[in-house]
Design an enzyme around this catalytic site. Structure first.
Site, PDB file in Angstrom:
ATOM      1  N   GLY B 462       0.823  -1.199   0.000  1.00  0.00           N
ATOM      2  CA  GLY B 462       0.000   0.000   0.000  1.00  0.00           C
ATOM      3  C   GLY B 462       0.855   1.246   0.000  1.00  0.00           C
ATOM      4  O   GLY B 462       0.363   2.372  -0.016  1.00  0.00           O
ATOM      5  N   ALA B 505      11.517   2.004  -0.507  1.00  0.00           N
ATOM      6  CA  ALA B 505      11.614   2.886  -1.671  1.00  0.00           C
ATOM      7  C   ALA B 505      13.069   3.076  -2.084  1.00  0.00           C
ATOM      8  O   ALA B 505      13.426   2.963  -3.257  1.00  0.00           O
ATOM      9  CB  ALA B 505      10.961   4.231  -1.360  1.00  0.00           C
ATOM     10  N   ILE B 599      11.100  13.303  -2.920  1.00  0.00           N
ATOM     11  CA  ILE B 599       9.739  12.778  -2.897  1.00  0.00           C
ATOM     12  C   ILE B 599       9.424  12.296  -4.310  1.00  0.00           C
ATOM     13  O   ILE B 599       9.297  13.093  -5.241  1.00  0.00           O
ATOM     14  CB  ILE B 599       8.747  13.860  -2.414  1.00  0.00           C
ATOM     15  CG1 ILE B 599       9.087  14.302  -0.976  1.00  0.00           C
ATOM     16  CG2 ILE B 599       7.306  13.346  -2.483  1.00  0.00           C
ATOM     17  CD1 ILE B 599       9.194  13.192   0.042  1.00  0.00           C
ATOM     18  N   LEU B 600       9.318  10.999  -4.466  1.00  0.00           N
ATOM     19  CA  LEU B 600       9.180  10.416  -5.804  1.00  0.00           C
ATOM     20  C   LEU B 600       7.812  10.705  -6.401  1.00  0.00           C
ATOM     21  O   LEU B 600       7.676  10.875  -7.609  1.00  0.00           O
ATOM     22  CB  LEU B 600       9.392   8.900  -5.731  1.00  0.00           C
ATOM     23  CG  LEU B 600      10.789   8.468  -5.275  1.00  0.00           C
ATOM     24  CD1 LEU B 600      10.807   6.980  -4.973  1.00  0.00           C
ATOM     25  CD2 LEU B 600      11.824   8.808  -6.341  1.00  0.00           C
ATOM     26  N   ASN B 601       6.811  10.694  -5.522  1.00  0.00           N
ATOM     27  CA  ASN B 601       5.434  10.867  -5.993  1.00  0.00           C
ATOM     28  C   ASN B 601       4.646  11.530  -4.867  1.00  0.00           C
ATOM     29  O   ASN B 601       4.311  10.880  -3.878  1.00  0.00           O
ATOM     30  CB  ASN B 601       4.850   9.487  -6.337  1.00  0.00           C
ATOM     31  CG  ASN B 601       3.422   9.555  -6.856  1.00  0.00           C
ATOM     32  OD1 ASN B 601       2.689  10.508  -6.579  1.00  0.00           O
ATOM     33  ND2 ASN B 601       3.025   8.558  -7.609  1.00  0.00           N
ATOM     34  N   THR B 604       1.295   9.678  -3.612  1.00  0.00           N
ATOM     35  CA  THR B 604       1.398   8.503  -2.741  1.00  0.00           C
ATOM     36  C   THR B 604       2.187   8.846  -1.474  1.00  0.00           C
ATOM     37  O   THR B 604       1.921   8.277  -0.416  1.00  0.00           O
ATOM     38  CB  THR B 604       2.062   7.325  -3.474  1.00  0.00           C
ATOM     39  OG1 THR B 604       3.327   7.750  -4.005  1.00  0.00           O
ATOM     40  CG2 THR B 604       1.198   6.820  -4.601  1.00  0.00           C
ATOM     41  N   GLN B 608       1.068   8.277   2.400  1.00  0.00           N
ATOM     42  CA  GLN B 608       1.869   7.587   3.414  1.00  0.00           C
ATOM     43  C   GLN B 608       1.999   8.426   4.671  1.00  0.00           C
ATOM     44  O   GLN B 608       1.907   7.914   5.780  1.00  0.00           O
ATOM     45  CB  GLN B 608       3.277   7.344   2.856  1.00  0.00           C
ATOM     46  CG  GLN B 608       3.358   6.183   1.923  1.00  0.00           C
ATOM     47  CD  GLN B 608       4.211   5.104   2.557  1.00  0.00           C
ATOM     48  OE1 GLN B 608       3.734   4.366   3.407  1.00  0.00           O
ATOM     49  NE2 GLN B 608       5.449   5.014   2.166  1.00  0.00           N
ATOM     50  N   GLY B 672      12.847   7.749   2.450  1.00  0.00           N
ATOM     51  CA  GLY B 672      11.827   6.851   2.996  1.00  0.00           C
ATOM     52  C   GLY B 672      10.893   7.583   3.934  1.00  0.00           C
ATOM     53  O   GLY B 672      11.329   8.400   4.734  1.00  0.00           O
ATOM     54  N   GLU B 675       7.727   5.324   7.924  1.00  0.00           N
ATOM     55  CA  GLU B 675       7.730   5.319   9.393  1.00  0.00           C
ATOM     56  C   GLU B 675       7.682   6.729   9.966  1.00  0.00           C
ATOM     57  O   GLU B 675       7.007   6.968  10.957  1.00  0.00           O
ATOM     58  CB  GLU B 675       8.993   4.638   9.929  1.00  0.00           C
ATOM     59  CG  GLU B 675       9.455   3.445   9.127  1.00  0.00           C
ATOM     60  CD  GLU B 675       8.921   2.113   9.609  1.00  0.00           C
ATOM     61  OE1 GLU B 675       8.251   2.075  10.643  1.00  0.00           O
ATOM     62  OE2 GLU B 675       9.169   1.118   8.916  1.00  0.00           O
TER      63      GLU B 675
END
Lengths: 260, 708, 337
Positions: B462, B505, B599-601, B604, B608, B672, B675
């Site tokens: 997810g 990621a 931040i890749l996307n 999403t 998160q 990442g 968390e």
């Protein structure tokens, strides 16, 4: 420069030029420049709901018809009940154990695994389906009680090669992460639209004494009415945004901030 | 920034989203199998002792039952094969309440469920260690070296000399992960090989531990896990149910489906342990910290140790010359604790960041200013430079966007109708790491259409792995994202790290990126053309008329990463309203400002972050698992008793990303975010509750009774 | 679930006849609690008689002669339909609010009004068949008494059971002085006042209510009242939605200016049945509607509370919630969000 290497042909220039149409010569001689870079960024941001989605072809190619219902071994049926009902507008007849829930019947007998078992006790909403127009929990519904009824599951919402607007809105607003609660959320949200149209009240309705014909739901109203669907990933604000967009038909902006 | 950036950084809709909104995404129990049988586990009803007899006659006679499997007839398994939590039916010993003690396999789910109720078990019960309140005083040093006392200077002495002190104890209860998909498996044997459809955050880890436990070679076990219905740590390490499904399938000669019930989830797949954390802060009148201590007392399982590192944030968050981090633990007859979203940092930051708020209040300093005053220039725990640290920007930019200046520093003053309103702030951090991962790229061309398939044993629970990998590949190969097929979630694919500890990621994307660079290099190398500008893989496939081409890259973290301290940082801002009469709290607004590298996307990524925030809301306000100290069972035993947040519990959430270019953790600059989104959240909310009501709640969750 | 025979019927008397033939049979209405309990192996019927086809769903005015004296709600009507019926929303908003405070939209679409009255306690020891429980298995003891009893009763409990009754709807019905109309095996109707319907545990906690085997709830009747505009349902819970009450209060005030003609107050989450706050009501009758009087009434009501190890907070919470509900009722905002 290695003279043994051949120069680009005209055809190849055309090919490479697809990406950088205007200043091809400049690029070939001096490399990618900042202007091009900015242009590429612009091109790439187009197309939100594009063909990049996995399953776009299969989804609509797949027949709505489910194959034959496998008979279970005689030992597997106790207190057998024959149930005839409609599932996603297709007539079904299935011999079931009287104990079989609608959820297990859909999943284990009718090959409709979209509806999920999150708790099996009516405490999470992942199994939500629409029976005779109303959202209910299929885990607390005996299949035997569905005789003559019409059941719509997540698999039955997309029609004529088109997603239900609620499905599209969930997709656009990222109304899920793991996706496990999503079929229940969407079925719940679809039925909620009808409830709002009928003017149904909720615990946070501004004034329950005022009967209304059709209710445009506030964020808080949507949240309360969707609280029977637990999402552990925490997609709630996105779910609310998706439902808002589906109900109003107006674009709801997605927001995130960049700073620093 | 990457030179040809066109997809990375864009808000691309999840590529697996269509399958998810149409119910077509296949989770573990969604696979069809001919002649499937159904297994149901039954569990011990004592916490400690021995099984003396199991009477399964009635169950065996019950219609449809194929087999009753207990420790008496379970094949020998390797209990040190790497599964967590024991309970492998290898003996009569009971270590915790709800330990698996047998399986009923039947023709249908209904029959198996019913027959499992018919098994009669007798025990010889021993006094168990189940009352943490009693046991905590006997806690000892943990076995794990990484949890040894960490001492800088003399924290106690410095505290004694400090002008202003906070010495308080903070408590967090046992929490459960409760992914919406209960742990479940379908096992299908084909000769000596077994396919296990099973949600797994670490595909290769599931494979190796299942194989070792079953006394098989890894190649005999295939894990299939393309979609995972959430995990949050509980599907990181695998548990007995995975292998017991394989055993049931082997014994009955049928494909077998075994799903834990929601009630069984409480004592089958780990938990977040209960923690008592004493935090002592000593500061000068000006608010400069001179002493920080964080002493955690907790529990583990009776026969195995896992401790979440509550002192981790405290180690690095603030500059202080004197520091003590310690852990004390008692073994208990309870399921093994395990990694739970933001392990240690989420619970530890509740203690530290509450204490910082208390200190700010005592000093009469704004809590943001106090934090900035104590911002460390380098990692105080090891003296390494930060690869990047944007805590101050998170605090400042976040405060601006949130409207922090509207906060009344005096608690209990802001009223609106029946509600008290309060603002709170708290920081958080989580390490950024890349783990070894491999990826294969397969390119195909048909006319001028080039398509690519990305293959690696990555997982997507997810988080958006599928989508970000497609983005990275699209950019790396110069293809439209729709031409990328991402194949993950299968142990037959090249080995990859897991979606754990926020390494997913960074590890997966860098493997794919390395493979893109490598495949482009190889295509160029095999061409005899010359280029002024480096061509792309797409261009090469077309210009060289190549039909098929593939390569594999084995990616590793950059070699110099270890010379730096690499972490994500955040600042969390909460607005709460507290009903004066009922004590019910609602988080009306929340903003998390996060510095987490590339931040890749954002779509999403935002999901998160707000997902982590909602976990923090649950931690702060409603989640608690309570053990009955007489029996060792959970008195909270269903989703009706264990309150994960509902939709109405969540107000307006905003995610802010602080621009951060940091290529030290890895080539793509990814830190990442899985968390860090939960770290600091509970403290921000508790601090907001204090600001609203003047009541400092040091024991989570903040339920209405605590605010009366 | 244990195997059971599934039986269909389409009228009330045949349903009752089927039930009395089999002491282990149960009626199946919405099933939201019964199936839950059967899956837990707490309920073990060997026959279910499905009431899904019975036509006992209507909401209609209760008429005596030419006068409307109240409202009748079909026993097999769905909770959603009762909550949303225009007459109920207008004249009994307290009931609407209470129903909507319970469970989720899906469950309210399934659950029936009669079934709601018959739902069983959510005491986790009752639900866990490994635990002793006098309600589930008389004579085995009460696990909650010395156990985790934060959710349990503070009024009316006995040494054999400290469970609370979980319905929200019934708390409103108590404040509304409703009656439960049942059809007996003889075919004749029996009317049971809501206060006599549910029981305190005493020595027989296995009996939640005074319904006999073979009796079917056909309707719930609510007399007309004068406090529609001055009623409130307040529910305190561990999360904002989809959770059982720690404490809830249904309150209605009949006012003449600032003076209280009569007060109707019932509490949920505090006892084995909806707890009618008669002490508070008696104190308020004839008094001015002031916060001081509300507090005095609340204090008096909670005086008899006997809290357990983990639920002492319910006394303070009960007081505050009573006052809050009365304030909301007085202000006329109780049926508003």
């Amino acid at each position: 420069m290695n003279e043994n290497k051949t120069k680009l042909t005209e055809e190849e220039k055309k090919l490479f030029g697809d990406l950088m149409p205007e200043e091809l010569d400049e690029i070939i001689s001096s490399g990618l420049n900042r202007r091009h870079f900015m242009k590429l960024m612009g091109l790439a941001s187009a197309g939100l709901l594009a063909s990049h989605l996995i399953g776009a072809e299969q989804l609509f190619a797949r027949s709505a018809e489910i194959g034959d219902i496998a008979d279970l071994a005689p030992a597997a049926i106790e207190n057998g009940i024959n149930v005839s009902f409609k599932v996603n507008n297709t007539a079904k007849k299935v011999l079931i154990d009287s104990r079989a829930t609608l959820l297990d019947t859909l999943r284990e007998r009718l090959d409709l695994t979209g509806s999920k078992k999150g708790c099996d006790h009516g405490q999470c909403g992942a199994c939500t389906v629409i029976v005779d127009g109303k959202r209910v929990l299929s885990c607390l519904t005996l299949a035997a009680t569905c005789e003559g009824k019409s059941v719509i599951t997540i698999e039955g919402l997309a029609k004529d090669n088109e997603l239900n607007p609620m499905q599209a809105a969930f997709l656009k607003h990222d109304g899920f992460q793991c996706g496990f609660c999503t079929p229940g959320q969407i079925c719940s949200a679809v039925a909620l639209m009808k409830e709002a149209k009928e003017g149904q009240a909720s615990f946070v309705t501004a004034d329950v004494r005022q009967n209304q014909q059709s209710v445009i739901l506030s964020d808080e109203e949507i949240a309360e009415r969707m609280s029977g669907n637990i999402c552990r990933c925490g997609a709630y604000p996105n779910i609310v945004a998706a439902i808002k967009e589906a109900q109003t038909g107006k674009n709801v902006e997605q927001t995130w901030l960049f700073a620093g | 920034m990457e030179e040809k950036n066109k997809s990375i950084g864009k808000a691309i809709t999840r590529i697996d989203g269509l399958l998810k909104v149409t119910g077509k995404a296949t989770y573990a129990t969604d696979y069809p199998a001919k002649n499937m049988a159904y297994a149901v586990l039954f569990k011990s009803t004592i916490a400690s002792g021995q099984i003396t007899a199991i009477d399964s006659a009635a169950a065996e006679k019950s219609p449809g039952v194929l087999k009753v499997i207990t420790h008496k007839n379970t094949p020998k398994l390797n209990i040190k094969g790497g599964l967590r939590g024991g309970a492998l039916l290898q003996g009569s010993e009971i270590h915790f309440y709800g330990q698996h003690i047998g399986i009923v396999v039947a023709e249908t789910f209904e029959q198996a469920t019913h027959a499992a109720r018919l098994v009669q078990v007798s025990y010889e019960e021993k006094a168990g260690k189940i009352d943490f309140d009693e046991l905590a005083k006997d806690a000892v040093k943990p076995k794990g070296q990484e949890l040894a006392d960490q001492i800088r200077g003399d924290a106690k002495k410095a505290l004694g000399e400090a002008a202003v002190k906070v010495e308080e104890t903070y408590e967090t209860p046992i929490e459960h992960h409760h992914p919406m998909e209960p742990h479940s498996t379908i096992a299908v044997w084909e000769g000596e090989n077994v396919i296990l459809y099973n949600g797994s955050q670490i595909i290769n880890g599931a494979q190796s531990s299942a194989a070792a436990t079953l006394n098989l070679k890894p190649e005999n076990v295939r894990i299939v896990s393309p979609y995972i219905g959430g995990g949050f740590g509980s599907k990181g390490g695998q548990w007995a149910n995975l292998v017991l499904t394989a055993v049931a399938a082997k014994v009955t000669g049928r494909p077998v489906k075994l799903a834990l019930t929601r009630q069984q989830m409480f004592n089958s797949v780990g938990l977040r342990q209960r923690n008592i954390q004493k935090v002592s802060l000593g500061a000068t009148k000006e608010g400069k910290l001179i002493s920080i201590s964080h002493e955690t007392t907790t529990h583990s399982a009776i026969d195995s140790e896992y401790i979440e590192p509550c002192g981790d944030c405290t180690k690095i968050m603030y500059d202080a010359p004197n520091s003590l981090i310690s852990y004390r633990v008692v073994p208990m007859n309870v399921i093994l604790p395990t990694y739970t979203r933001g392990p240690g940092k989420s619970t530890g930051s509740f203690a530290l960041e509450s204490a910082m708020d208390e200190l700010a209040h005592k000093l009469g300093i704004d809590p943001i200013e106090l934090r900035i005053k104590n911002e460390p220039e380098k990692d105080p725990s090891n003296g390494k430079p930060w690869s990047s640290r944007k805590t101050v920007q998170c605090l400042q930019e976040g405060a601006k966007a949130f409207g922090w200046e509207k906060r009344n520093a005096i608690p209990g003053q802001t009223k609106a109708g029946n509600y008290l309103i309060g603002y709170g702030v708290a920081c958080g951090t989580y390490p950024a790491r890349q783990r070894d991962s491999s990826a294969i790229i397969k390119l195909k061309r048909s006319g001028s259409q080039v398509t690519a398939t990305i293959e690696l044993a990555a997982s997507d629970l997810g988080t958006g792995t599928n989508t970000i990998l497609a983005q990275v590949a699209a950019d790396g190969l110069d293809l439209p994202i729709g031409n990328i097929t991402v194949n993950i979630g299968d142990s037959d694919l090249p080995p990859a790290a897991g979606s754990v500890g926020s390494v997913g990621a960074a590890s997966f994307a860098n493997a794919v990126n390395d493979a893109c660079i490598k495949i482009t290099n190889e295509l160029i190398a095999k061409s005899d053309k010359q280029f002024f500008v480096r061509p792309t893989a797409r261009q090469m496939m077309i210009s060289e008329q190549t039909l098929d081409f593939q390569t594999r890259a084995d990616a590793k973290a950059p070699s110099n990463t270890d010379q730096y301290s690499t972490h994500s940082f955040n600042a969390n801002f909460a607005e709460v309203k507290v009903n004066i009469a009922t004590g019910m709290v609602k988080v009306t607004r929340f903003l998390a400002a996060t510095g987490a590298g590339k931040i890749l996307n954002p779509k999403t990524a935002r999901s998160q972050i707000i997902g982590g925030n909602i976990w923090g809301i649950g931690m702060a306000l409603s989640e608690e698992s309570i053990i009955d100290p007489r029996y060792g069972n959970f008195a909270t035993r269903s989703f009706g008793d264990y309150h994960v947040p509902s939709n109405l519990d969540v107000g307006k959430l905003d995610a802010m990303f602080i621009n951060e270019e940091d290529f030290i953790p890895n080539k793509l600059g990814i830190k990442g975010i899985g968390e860090v989104g939960i770290v600091g959240v509970a403290a921000a909310i508790a601090n907001a509750v204090f600001n609203a009501t003047g009541k400092r709640i040091r024991s989570l969750p903040i339920t209405p009774d605590k605010l009366l | 679930m244990r195997p059971f025979k599934f039986t269909n019927t389409s009228n009330a008397s045949s349903a009752i006849n089927l039930l009395i033939k089999n002491p282990n049979a149960k009626f199946l209405a919405g099933g939201t609690n019964l199936l839950d309990l059967m899956k837990e192996d707490v309920e073990r019927p060997d026959e279910l008689i499905d009431l899904g086809r019975l036509d006992l769903t209507a909401v209609r005015p209760l008429v005596t002669g030419n006068n409307v004296v109240g409202i009748s709600i079909g026993g097999l009507g769905k909770n959603t339909d009762a909550a949303n019926h225009p007459l109920i929303r207008k004249d009994y908003p307290l009931l609407t609010k209470a129903i909507l405070a319970g469970a989720s939209a899906q469950i309210r679409n399934m659950a029936t009004n009669g079934g709601n009255l018959l739902q069983r306690t959510r005491c986790s020891y009752f639900y866990d068949i490994a635990m002793p429980c006098n309600k589930r298995l008389p004579g085995t003891g009460c696990s909650a008494m010395q156990g985790i009893n934060r959710m349990h009763a503070i009024f009316g409990w006995s040494d054999s059971c400290i469970a609370v009754y979980p319905s929200d709807m019934a708390v409103a019905l108590s404040a509304l002085n409703a009656s439960v109309k049942v059809m007996q095996p003889s075919g004749t109707a029996r009317i049971i006042a809501i206060h006599d319907f549910h029981r305190l545990p005493g020595n027989h906690p296995e009996k939640d209510n005074n319904l006999d085997h073979g009796e079917l709830i056909t309707a719930i009747e609510i007399p007309k009242n004068k406090f529609a505009a001055n009623s409130a349902y307040i529910k305190v819970r561990d999360r904002n939605s989809y959770a059982f009450a720690l404490v809830s209060v249904a309150a209605g005030l009949e006012l003449a200016g600032g003076k209280i003609i009569s007060a109707s107050i019932a509490m949920g989450g505090v006892a084995h049945k909806p707890w009618r706050a008669t002490h508070a009501e008696n104190i308020l009758r004839g008094k001015m509607a002031t916060v001081e009087n509300f507090q005095m009434a609340a204090d008096a009501e909670m005086e008899d509370a006997r809290p357990l190890a983990h639920n002492k907070f319910k006394i303070g919470m009960g007081k505050k919630t009573i006052v809050y509900a009365l304030e909301q009722a007085f202000k006329g905002t109780g049926y508003k969000a």
